[in-house]
Design an enzyme around this catalytic site. Sequence first.
Site, PDB file in Angstrom:
ATOM      1  N   GLY A  51       0.867  -1.179   0.000  1.00 46.40           N
ATOM      2  CA  GLY A  51       0.000   0.000   0.000  1.00 46.40           C
ATOM      3  C   GLY A  51       0.890   1.210   0.000  1.00 46.40           C
ATOM      4  N   GLU A  52       0.691   2.088   0.947  1.00 48.58           N
ATOM      5  CA  GLU A  52       1.533   3.285   1.067  1.00 48.58           C
ATOM      6  C   GLU A  52       2.030   3.345   2.518  1.00 48.58           C
ATOM      7  OE1 GLU A  52       3.049   5.555  -0.837  1.00 48.58           O
ATOM      8  OE2 GLU A  52       3.743   6.194   1.141  1.00 48.58           O
ATOM      9  N   CYS A  83       6.198  -5.196   0.272  1.00 46.64           N
ATOM     10  CA  CYS A  83       6.326  -3.858  -0.301  1.00 46.64           C
ATOM     11  C   CYS A  83       6.241  -2.773   0.777  1.00 46.64           C
ATOM     12  CB  CYS A  83       5.307  -3.689  -1.432  1.00 46.64           C
ATOM     13  SG  CYS A  83       5.765  -2.388  -2.575  1.00 46.64           S
ATOM     14  N   ARG A 112      12.582   3.610  -0.204  1.00 45.48           N
ATOM     15  CA  ARG A 112      11.263   3.653  -0.862  1.00 45.48           C
ATOM     16  C   ARG A 112      11.439   3.969  -2.348  1.00 45.48           C
ATOM     17  NH1 ARG A 112       8.152   8.107   0.879  1.00 45.48           N
ATOM     18  NH2 ARG A 112       6.257   7.170   0.096  1.00 45.48           N
ATOM     19  N   HIS A 177       4.991  -8.285  -4.459  1.00 43.53           N
ATOM     20  CA  HIS A 177       3.672  -8.691  -3.952  1.00 43.53           C
ATOM     21  C   HIS A 177       3.353 -10.133  -4.319  1.00 43.53           C
ATOM     22  CE1 HIS A 177       2.266  -4.561  -3.007  1.00 43.53           C
ATOM     23  NE2 HIS A 177       3.065  -4.224  -3.991  1.00 43.53           N
ATOM     24  N   GLU A 179       1.224 -11.862  -3.086  1.00 41.49           N
ATOM     25  CA  GLU A 179      -0.231 -12.017  -2.950  1.00 41.49           C
ATOM     26  C   GLU A 179      -0.985 -11.666  -4.224  1.00 41.49           C
ATOM     27  OE1 GLU A 179       1.605  -9.699  -1.607  1.00 41.49           O
ATOM     28  OE2 GLU A 179       0.618  -7.742  -1.747  1.00 41.49           O
TER      29      GLU A 179
HETATM   30  N1  GLN Z   1       5.990   3.078  -2.589  1.00 48.00           N
HETATM   31  C1  GLN Z   1       5.089   2.604  -1.587  1.00 48.00           C
HETATM   32  C2  GLN Z   1       5.476   3.094  -0.192  1.00 48.00           C
HETATM   33  O1  GLN Z   1       6.354   3.869  -0.036  1.00 48.00           O
HETATM   34  C3  GLN Z   1       5.049   1.093  -1.559  1.00 48.00           C
HETATM   35  C4  GLN Z   1       4.344   0.574  -2.783  1.00 48.00           C
HETATM   36  C5  GLN Z   1       3.610  -0.704  -2.577  1.00 48.00           C
HETATM   37  O2  GLN Z   1       3.366  -1.175  -1.459  1.00 48.00           O
HETATM   38  N2  GLN Z   1       3.198  -1.286  -3.683  1.00 48.00           N
HETATM   39  O3  GLN Z   1       4.884   2.700   0.759  1.00 48.00           O
END
Ligand code: GLN
Length: 200
Positions: A51-52, A83, A112, A177, A179
């Site tokens: 995610g982020e 990720c 990141r 990922h 998943e």
């Molecule tokens: N770039 C995202 C972050 O900094 C990670 C991207 C992802 O989970 N697909 O969290």
Amino acid sequence: MARPAPRVGVLALQGDVREHVALLEALGADVSLVRTPAQLEAVDGLVLPGGESSVIDKLSRLFEVREPIVARIADGMPAFGTCAGLILLADRILDGLPTQLPFGGLDVDVRRNAFGSQVDSFEAELAVPALGEEPVRATFIRAPAVERVGDGVEVLAHVDGRVIAVEQGNLLGTAFHPEVNGELRFHRRFLATVERVGGA
Ligand code: GLN
């Protein structure tokens, strides 16, 4: 008597929570969503989704679940981050937002968006000897990379000469990922760790 299914949580503040839940359930785990300290207490292992990472960090503080997660990880709770989840498990984030904090636990530095804006997203076939001979089909989405690996950390895979899967004790992290590709072996490995470490 059959062994009880491992009780695992998926941190459900933001990100690709559903994909992890489906995969863990397919592997026979007893899966619940974790947003609160009480929900965290009820699980023996935690998945941190993609995610982020800065948003998950912020929400974890808002929901007052950050400190309990940090404490459980320090106490040996198995965790698996993909990720953004890998970024959250790192002891140090490079190129994080100014106020962004990881949960920590993995003795690594993670950058990141390490693959740059020119390749926001790509797929690769990875050799992951720890999982057997069959290569791993991996999807990278604005993926991080591990830039420093501490002494106790095992590198599980590389892409383009960069470290993108690591394991240290009960913690597992991938920059991609599994998943989203229906790759089960990393989740199976995480569940095996949960079963080995056991519940209270
Ligand atoms: N770039 C995202 C972050 O900094 C990670 C991207 C992802 O989970 N697909 O969290």
